[in-house]
Design a protein around this motif. Structure first.
Motif, PDB file in Angstrom:
ATOM      1  N   ARG A   1      75.020  74.600  61.014  1.00  0.00           N
ATOM      2  CA  ARG A   1      74.116  75.758  60.259  1.00  0.00           C
ATOM      3  C   ARG A   1      73.588  75.355  58.915  1.00  0.00           C
ATOM      4  N   GLU A   2      72.365  75.799  58.951  1.00  0.00           N
ATOM      5  CA  GLU A   2      71.522  75.423  57.792  1.00  0.00           C
ATOM      6  C   GLU A   2      70.364  76.613  57.840  1.00  0.00           C
ATOM      7  N   SER A   3      70.027  76.852  56.527  1.00  0.00           N
ATOM      8  CA  SER A   3      68.784  77.674  56.182  1.00  0.00           C
ATOM      9  C   SER A   3      67.942  77.186  54.951  1.00  0.00           C
ATOM     10  N   GLY A   4      66.978  77.374  55.141  1.00  0.00           N
ATOM     11  CA  GLY A   4      66.108  76.800  53.748  1.00  0.00           C
ATOM     12  C   GLY A   4      64.614  77.385  53.923  1.00  0.00           C
ATOM     13  N   LEU A   5      64.058  77.544  52.827  1.00  0.00           N
ATOM     14  CA  LEU A   5      62.592  78.070  52.513  1.00  0.00           C
ATOM     15  C   LEU A   5      62.028  77.273  51.607  1.00  0.00           C
ATOM     16  N   THR A   6      60.650  76.850  51.721  1.00  0.00           N
ATOM     17  CA  THR A   6      60.124  75.953  50.509  1.00  0.00           C
ATOM     18  C   THR A   6      58.651  76.455  50.463  1.00  0.00           C
ATOM     19  N   PHE A   7      58.404  76.742  49.355  1.00  0.00           N
ATOM     20  CA  PHE A   7      56.780  77.123  49.236  1.00  0.00           C
ATOM     21  C   PHE A   7      56.029  76.073  47.935  1.00  0.00           C
TER      22      PHE A   7
END
Length: 209
Positions: free
Chosen positions: A125-131
């Motif tokens: 399980r993994e979640s991530g966001l990059t901007f």
């Protein structure tokens, strides 16, 4: 609209407090001109008791339809920009016999911002966001855990600032939001049109007409 009824798409991740904070930071121009927006969302589907998930006839899609729908919506919601181009690689290819279990999708937004998505049914399980933008970078990991404190990292010329956000139970927040929209005729954060647009993106990825 013809029958004057409320229709809401259940994009529950828009109601995550960490997501709301990320959107506010970007909309307040803390990153400057946005160059990149990307994310990852993965689970080990073998641990989930949804046997229908791997039946392409019932599910009508694999990881792109299931997890990808949320990330596609989040990136547009947070940046305020529509996706205009998609270049997917699916393993295996979605068909009447198989669902896609891993996917990498290159994106281009209407402003020229580019991005990538990695979606998986075969990882922990993994979640991530990059901007990334002309003034800095914003990243957040494991952002979709309800009733948990999430750390956002904002990096600018002044250094890296860690922002702690407590996620409420965002499923309850979404239901309260829809209830208020019905009871008090308030606007909906995720109107039915957002679901229609999202399905069009998914159909383009699957090359469905």
């Amino acid at each position: 609209a013809r029958h004057q009824v409320k229709l809401m798409s259940a994009f529950v991740m828009r109601f995550i407090d960490a997501i709301q904070t990320a959107k506010e930071l970007i909309q307040n121009d803390l990153l400057g001109e946005l160059s990149y927006a990307g994310g990852i969302l993965g689970i080990d589907a073998r641990l989930i008791k949804r046997d229908w998930l791997e039946d392409p006839v019932i599910s009508s899609g694999g990881v792109v339809a299931d997890l990808g729908s949320h990330l596609l919506d989040l990136l547009e919601f947070i940046t305020g920009r529509r996706i205009v181009k998609l270049m997917p690689v699916l393993q295996p290819e979605y068909s009447k016999k198989n669902i896609d279990k891993n996917a990498v999708i290159s994106l281009e937004f209407e402003s020229g911002t580019i991005g990538t998505l990695f979606l998986s049914f075969t990882i922990l399980r993994e979640s991530g966001l990059t901007f990334r933008g002309s003034k800095g970078k914003l990243s957040l990991q494991n952002f979709n855990r309800p009733e948990t404190e999430v750390e956002l990292q904002l990096t600018t010329e002044r250094g890296t600032e860690k922002i702690q956000v407590l996620n409420r139970n965002y499923y309850a927040v979404m239901l309260d939001h829809f209830s208020r929209a019905i009871l008090f005729d308030e606007s909906i954060l995720t109107p039915g049109e957002s679901g229609w647009h999202n399905q069009q993106l998914i159909d383009r990825i699957y090359k469905r007409k």
